[in-house]
Design an enzyme around this catalytic site. Structure first.
Site, PDB file in Angstrom:
ATOM      1  CB  CYS B  53       3.673  -2.293   0.149  1.00 32.51           C
ATOM      2  SG  CYS B  53       2.036  -2.241  -0.507  1.00 32.51           S
ATOM      3  CG  ASN B  54       1.302  -6.146   2.524  1.00 30.80           C
ATOM      4  OD1 ASN B  54       1.838  -5.429   3.366  1.00 30.80           O
ATOM      5  ND2 ASN B  54       0.046  -6.052   2.192  1.00 30.80           N
ATOM      6  NE  ARG B  55       2.217 -11.376  -0.967  1.00 27.21           N
ATOM      7  CZ  ARG B  55       2.006 -12.248  -0.006  1.00 27.21           C
ATOM      8  NH1 ARG B  55       2.820 -13.278   0.149  1.00 27.21           N
ATOM      9  NH2 ARG B  55       0.987 -12.106   0.807  1.00 27.21           N
ATOM     10  CG  HIS B 102       3.608 -19.285  -0.919  1.00 27.65           C
ATOM     11  ND1 HIS B 102       3.392 -19.010   0.405  1.00 27.65           N
ATOM     12  CD2 HIS B 102       4.050 -18.135  -1.483  1.00 27.65           C
ATOM     13  CE1 HIS B 102       3.684 -17.731   0.634  1.00 27.65           C
ATOM     14  NE2 HIS B 102       4.100 -17.179  -0.500  1.00 27.65           N
ATOM     15  CB  SER B 112      -3.995 -10.373   1.276  1.00 27.09           C
ATOM     16  OG  SER B 112      -3.733 -10.761  -0.035  1.00 27.09           O
ATOM     17  CD  GLN B 123      -0.092  -5.544  -5.453  1.00 25.70           C
ATOM     18  OE1 GLN B 123      -0.356  -6.500  -4.721  1.00 25.70           O
ATOM     19  NE2 GLN B 123       0.150  -4.331  -4.970  1.00 25.70           N
ATOM     20  N   GLY B 194     -17.039  15.578   8.479  1.00 26.62           N
ATOM     21  CA  GLY B 194     -16.056  14.687   9.124  1.00 26.62           C
ATOM     22  C   GLY B 194     -15.245  13.914   8.098  1.00 26.62           C
ATOM     23  CG  MET B 196     -14.503   8.116   9.715  1.00 26.17           C
ATOM     24  SD  MET B 196     -14.472   6.380   9.344  1.00 26.17           S
ATOM     25  CE  MET B 196     -15.609   5.804  10.596  1.00 26.17           C
TER      26      MET B 196
END
Lengths: 261, 424
Positions: B53-55, B102, B112, B123, B194, B196
């Site tokens: 999802c980030n790259r 890289h 990240s 991944q 709660g 959290m």
């Protein structure tokens, strides 16, 4: 030859102390492996030294202060190895090895004369001294674990989590270690303590004619570890109190040793 | 092999907004199809596609680097039906050792969003094994990725990059594990339900906590949460009596006053024979009297305490990332040495082949001149000539392999090839 192996063990323990310290701070696995190997080499040399000395004197290493100091240091390292193997706490080395080093270093300054053994009851003497020194070695490990416990406890309690918080094991593990070594060390020490008068009795020496200044600290040592030993069983002495007790007890052990030298 | 022509083209969370990243992402099935399409392209020798999802990144070995880079960019855009020009500002591309660096940074989680997070390595491993199973990788990418996994492991072990929790609940779990070591079979009590607190409880359960008690002013709520956490609900007033059963207590009620007082805790600790309790007070206003922390065997952290632990940990990870970068640049050099050393082998083979053909020719000529010889004599001559070659080439071969490992390896190799006239 005796001198060479003596020096090898002395410097191995010094090297290993530094190595473990570096590992504690910088976490380089290589360094800890080297440190452990160095301790191993030192212990081997130390064992050879004890063998040579015993061959020279014709009896075990427990007659003069010098011999007892060396025997004590040897047992510290042996117990340390057992603990490291059992508990997998490498960082303990940074706290135990300096003590072994100091014990050897201190012994180096004691008279190396061979004592002439007149005792007619060598069995009881051997038993008395060996058991006591084994107890002391266990207490030394308990002391190191207690120092670590208090450092860790202080970090968690004060909420200032420094590098030691991440490096050192959990409070529970350190408390367990305290428990294990005192559970083993206290009975050994007690037996050693009790075989003393027994040996004297066998020697036809007056049992109660103790040197009071030399004996009272031993009684205190016995009481302190007794409180931790039974307290943990029956009244919930653990954690910080057990750690503090192990430290006070060890200080008394050291004091007793100096009174006997 | 001359230069292995490693290239990398990609987009990541730092330069590209999520609206674009999601359009460029490859699903597992799409990756399979793409890998095959790319590797059958004459320009591409090996390739691996990493899509998270980030790259989205494609690592490849190509015949020509600049052609390869634009080919990969075009491919990504083409595949997702986006005009090529639109995305030029978002793509980054690296070649050679920069691509290597890289990848090492990515797999060590230095690139990240949350420094040091553990997911990315998995991944990258998945991306590699998929590509490998489809035979779209070869010697260089295999070595590169295997190396990257080693580097990531080394970074994790030798730096504190992943050592410290950087979220409230992970910092809380970490503290619990510094107090109790093993969370297996521990019990946790939630006072208040709660969000959290629920999150923290779930995290603790992941680490092995077995028994969960839930108290809430509304019993139904307690019951509902107890159900999701596989625990048991208690009447709200019960928490005082039951507190001694809990190793960890998490409070998150809306109560305006302290509901857990020092004497209460003192009593519980006594009942527990001084076994420690870890209190986590997530409520604002706080639920637990701060003086509770003064008791032996009691550790109390409120939300601010945890927050400051987290921010200290984040800073520490940033510091550790610098150490990790040094480690990585060493590893990049090592990898480059490996790449260069690859070049020595074909050169050695070429020289040996040439020498061998000379040897055969000259031996033949000599044998012809000498007239009839016994088989044995012929054999002796053959062995002698072979042995001369072996002895002459032994040292140069070793030295050549050694020298190609050094920084100036390629110059050395070039000289040798020139001396032996291998490249005409």
């Amino acid at each position: 030859m005796e001198k060479i192996v003596f020096n090898i063990s002395l410097f191995s323990y010094l090297g290993a102390s530094l190595g473990y310290f570096v590992y504690l701070v910088y976490r380089k696995p290589v360094v800890s492996t080297i440190a452990t190997a160095t301790v191993g080499a030192g212990l081997l040399a130390h064992t050879v030294w004890l063998g040579l000395r015993s061959m020279e004197t014709g009896h075990g290493p427990y007659t003069t202060s010098f011999e007892i100091g060396m025997f004590f240091a040897w047992l510290i390292v042996v117990v340390y190895f057992l603990t490291e193997w059992n508990f997998k706490i490498k960082d303990l080395g940074a706290f135990v090895l300096p003590l072994a080093f100091l014990a050897v270093l201190f012994s180096a300054f004691l008279s190396k004369d061979v004592a002439f053994v007149r005792e007619s009851q060598p069995f009881w003497l051997t038993l008395h001294r060996t058991l006591s020194v084994m107890g002391y070695a266990a207490f030394t490990i308990a002391f190191a674990a207690a120092i670590m416990y208090l450092i860790q406890e202080n970090q968690v309690k004060s909420k200032k989590l420094g590098i030691m918080y991440f490096r050192m094991p959990s409070l529970e593990v350190l408390d367990k270690l305290n428990d294990k070594v005192i559970t083993i060390g206290f009975p050994l020490f007690t037996l050693g303590f009790m075989t003393g008068p027994l040996w004297k009795a066998k020697m036809d020496m007056p049992v109660l004619a103790w040197d009071i200044t030399k004996t009272w600290p031993l009684v205190i040592v016995w009481v302190i570890y007794g409180v931790i030993f039974f307290g943990r069983m029956f009244s919930g002495i653990r954690g910080k109190k057990a750690a503090q007790g192990a430290i006070v007890g060890f200080v008394m052990v050291v004091l007793t040793y100096f009174l006997h030298v | 092999m001359a230069d292995p022509n490693l290239v990398l083209v990609g987009v990541n969370h730092k330069m590209t907004p999520v609206e674009i990243r999601e359009r460029l992402a490859f699903s597992a099935g799409e990756i399979e199809a793409s890998l095959e399409r790319l590797v059958s392209h004459p320009e591409v020798i090996e390739n691996i596609i990493l899509s998270t999802c980030n790259r989205v990144e494609i690592y490849a070995r190509v015949r020509d680097t600049s052609k390869g880079i634009s080919l990969l960019k075009d491919f990504i855009c083409d595949y997702h039906n986006i005009p090529v020009g639109d995305l030029d500002n978002y793509f980054y591309s690296f070649q050679g050792e920069h691509a290597v660096e890289h990848l090492f940074r990515v797999s060590s989680s230095l690139d990240s969003m949350v420094l040091g997070e553990a997911q990315i390595l998995g991944q990258v491993k998945d991306a590699y094994s998929l590509a490998r199973s489809l035979r779209s990788t070869g010697m260089v990418l295999n070595q590169l990725f295997e190396k990257a996994f080693n580097v990531a492991k080394k970074v994790r072990e030798e730096t504190g990059i992943a050592e410290r929790g950087v979220s409230i609940s992970s910092a809380a779990v970490e503290l619990a594990r510094k107090i109790f070591e093993d969370l297996e079979n521990r019990s946790v009590m939630l006072v208040g339900t709660g969000e959290m607190a629920e999150l923290a409880a779930k995290n603790l359960i992941n680490y092995g906590v077995k028994t969960v008690y839930v108290c809430s002013r509304t019993y139904e709520r307690a019951e509902a949460l107890a159900k999701t956490l596989n625990g048991c609900a208690l009447d709200f007033d019960m928490f005082k009596e039951e507190m001694h059963k809990a190793d960890i207590v998490i409070t998150s009620t809306a109560s305006p006053k302290f509901i857990i007082k020092k004497d209460m805790v003192e009593h519980a600790i006594h009942q527990r024979k001084n076994k420690p309790i870890f209190f986590i007070d997530i409520a604002v206003p706080r639920d637990i009297e701060p003086e509770v922390n003064d008791l032996d065997s009691v550790y109390l952290y409120d939300i601010d305490d945890l927050q400051s632990v987290v921010s200290a940990n984040v800073k520490e990870r940033e510091k550790e990332a610098e150490t990790a970068m040094e480690l990585i640049s060493n590893e990049v050099t090592k990898f480059n040495n490996w790449v260069v050393s690859l070049d020595a082998v074909p050169t050695i083979v070429e020289i040996r082949n040439r020498a061998e053909s000379i040897r055969k020719n000259e031996l033949e000529k000599a044998l012809n001149k000498m007239g009839p010889l016994s088989e044995e004599d012929k054999n002796t001559l053959t062995l002698m000539t072979q042995s001369i070659l072996n002895k002459i080439f032994h040292k140069p071969t070793i030295n050549l392999k050694k020298q190609t490992q050094s920084q100036e390896g390629h110059v050395y190799l070039k000289t040798i090839r020139h001396l032996f006239h291998l490249d005409d």
